[in-house]
Enzyme design. Structure first.
Site, PDB file in Angstrom:
ATOM      1  N   PRO A 145       3.127   0.385   3.117  1.00 27.14           N
ATOM      2  CA  PRO A 145       3.969  -0.433   2.224  1.00 27.14           C
ATOM      3  C   PRO A 145       3.259  -1.708   1.754  1.00 27.14           C
ATOM      4  O   PRO A 145       3.366  -2.092   0.589  1.00 27.14           O
ATOM      5  CB  PRO A 145       5.198  -0.749   3.080  1.00 27.14           C
ATOM      6  CG  PRO A 145       5.314   0.436   3.991  1.00 27.14           C
ATOM      7  CD  PRO A 145       3.877   0.782   4.325  1.00 27.14           C
ATOM      8  N   ASP A 146       2.511  -2.361   2.648  1.00 25.99           N
ATOM      9  CA  ASP A 146       1.732  -3.533   2.255  1.00 25.99           C
ATOM     10  C   ASP A 146       0.752  -3.183   1.136  1.00 25.99           C
ATOM     11  O   ASP A 146       0.637  -3.896   0.137  1.00 25.99           O
ATOM     12  CB  ASP A 146       0.927  -4.056   3.452  1.00 25.99           C
ATOM     13  CG  ASP A 146       1.627  -5.175   4.207  1.00 25.99           C
ATOM     14  OD1 ASP A 146       2.377  -5.938   3.565  1.00 25.99           O
ATOM     15  OD2 ASP A 146       1.433  -5.278   5.421  1.00 25.99           O
ATOM     16  N   PHE A 147       0.036  -2.085   1.322  1.00 24.93           N
ATOM     17  CA  PHE A 147      -0.996  -1.739   0.349  1.00 24.93           C
ATOM     18  C   PHE A 147      -0.413  -1.164  -0.928  1.00 24.93           C
ATOM     19  O   PHE A 147      -0.972  -1.328  -2.007  1.00 24.93           O
ATOM     20  CB  PHE A 147      -2.024  -0.810   0.989  1.00 24.93           C
ATOM     21  CG  PHE A 147      -2.985  -1.559   1.859  1.00 24.93           C
ATOM     22  CD1 PHE A 147      -4.204  -1.968   1.364  1.00 24.93           C
ATOM     23  CD2 PHE A 147      -2.639  -1.914   3.150  1.00 24.93           C
ATOM     24  CE1 PHE A 147      -5.076  -2.705   2.144  1.00 24.93           C
ATOM     25  CE2 PHE A 147      -3.497  -2.648   3.943  1.00 24.93           C
ATOM     26  CZ  PHE A 147      -4.730  -3.048   3.444  1.00 24.93           C
TER      27      PHE A 147
END
Length: 420
Positions: free
Chosen positions: A173-175
């Site tokens: 999700p961060d990336f």
């Protein structure tokens, strides 16, 4: 603004990067790789939270921070003070992009939100990334990547069939949010080039996480059921999972078309499986996955995993060894061939390896011009370039509104050197 290679796609654009941790910094690192001048504005104390996280440091520099902040300059600025706010707005007046990923409302409380910046720079692109978005019942929650994985359903669909929900091994999700952030900024800059109009952009880890579940969304909504945990298996395609060779090592085989299924049966010397009514098409194979998997497990245990990887790949069946991450990074020949690793010289940590930008431009290849910055390394340099006089800089340093590098660094030429 600083001298840069004019052939890079985003040369000439200046980004004021307020973001911390992972999603924002990775997004701005992608843009820095493409030539943007990314000025990382950090609080005067410890700077970006990532500088103090984890348990791996080299000469006091965080490995986590250094993995996601190359091609940036660091300015230590106290945004909570009136003087710091004034400095920021002065920088923002001629910047192209501002990026922040604080909890919603934080930049407005500091007096440096979109409206405040737009008042001095109507063409600004103001990009925000947050866990859940700028509004809604979860907007103010403290959260990071695994919290979002839990909310989005990713954690529930990951794990063995009879096991517990499992966090993904990498912060996807961060990336995903980082990629969407970089895409949104690039698109907004293109729109501004065409129209002269700036705008605010908002993306979130939750939005990126949900978007990454395509096509599970259609399957779930149509069936009315959530995906079951299947370990390495697939909810709608069989065979499609890890299998074990005679040596105890694993490989992944993916027969997602009838062609691949046919090729697999021929390699195994099992043409009878093609005529078996239980396996005549993917729908039947999925309904009878446990029967088929038992048959395949008995076949695959006859030879080592490496044999199957070679044999199946030669027979045009998608297949790969399940290798550990260290092996992938250090010895895999395809990963080496793609140039996935960068080797840099950090001004404090020394030799440093980063993952390269995965986008290959034919005419304007990306470039590593700067290693990850030491906290406050470029404070005075940035202020000079934005027109602050020596007396103004001396005053800001004296009152603590701005701070320089907290440790000694090598000379600029050495700090910017790329060793590969």
């Amino acid at each position: 603004m600083p001298e840069q290679t004019s052939s890079l796609p985003l040369s000439g654009y200046t980004i004021l990067d307020l973001s911390v941790m992972t999603a924002g910094p990775v997004g701005t690192m992608l843009l820095g790789d493409m030539g943007a001048d990314v000025i990382k504005i950090e609080e005067p104390g410890k700077g970006d939270l990532a500088r103090d996280l984890g348990n791996q440091f080299v000469n006091g520099e965080s490995v986590q921070f250094m993995s996601q902040n190359r091609n940036k300059r660091s300015l230590r600025l106290d945004l909570k003070s009136p003087e710091g706010k004034a400095v920021f707005l002065r920088l923002a007046k001629t910047a192209d992009v501002i990026v922040e990923n604080f909890r919603p409302g934080t930049v407005n409380r500091l007096g440096i939100g979109y409206e405040a910046v737009r008042a001095v720079n109507p063409g600004i692109i103001y990009a925000s990334a947050s866990a859940f978005g700028q509004s809604g019942p979860y907007a103010g929650w403290p959260a990071n990547d695994p919290i979002v994985q839990a909310v989005a359903g990713l954690m529930d669909m990951t794990g063995e069939a009879e096991g517990l929900p499992v966090r993904l091994g990498a912060p996807l999700p961060d990336f995903g949010a980082a990629a969407m952030l970089a895409l949104g900024i690039s698109t907004a800059l293109l729109h501004r080039e065409r129209t002269g109009v700036g705008q605010a952009i908002d993306t979130s880890l939750l939005g990126a996480a949900l978007f990454s579940t395509i096509p599970r969304d259609g399957e779930t909504i149509r069936s009315g059921k959530s995906p079951s945990r299947l370990g390495s298996g697939h909810p709608t395609m069989v065979p499609y999972r890890n299998y074990e060779g005679s040596d105890g090592k694993f490989f992944f085989a993916a027969c997602f078309t009838e062609k691949f299924w046919t090729n697999l049966c021929r390699v195994l010397g099992r043409p009878d499986l093609l005529d078996d009514e239980r396996f005549t098409d993917n729908t039947q194979r999925t309904a009878n996955r446990h029967l088929l998997d038992a048959i395949l497990e008995d076949e695959f245990v006859k030879h080592p995993a490496a044999h199957w990887v070679h044999t199946l790949s030669e027979a045009d069946v998608p297949c790969a060894a399940v290798q550990d991450y260290h092996t992938a990074l250090t010895t895999d020949p395809q990963i080496k061939h793609t140039g996935a690793l960068l080797h840099l010289d950090h001004p404090v940590a020394g030799a440093l390896t980063n993952l390269a930008n995965p986008i290959n431009f034919q005419a304007t290849p990306v470039s590593v011009q700067r290693p990850p910055p030491v906290l406050g390394q470029h404070s005075e340099e940035v202020l000079r370039e934005f027109g602050f006089t020596p007396a103004e800089i001396e005053g800001l340093l004296a009152q603590g509104t701005v701070k320089g590098a907290r440790v000694a660094v090598k000379d600029a030429a050495s700090a910017a050197a790329v060793a590969g």
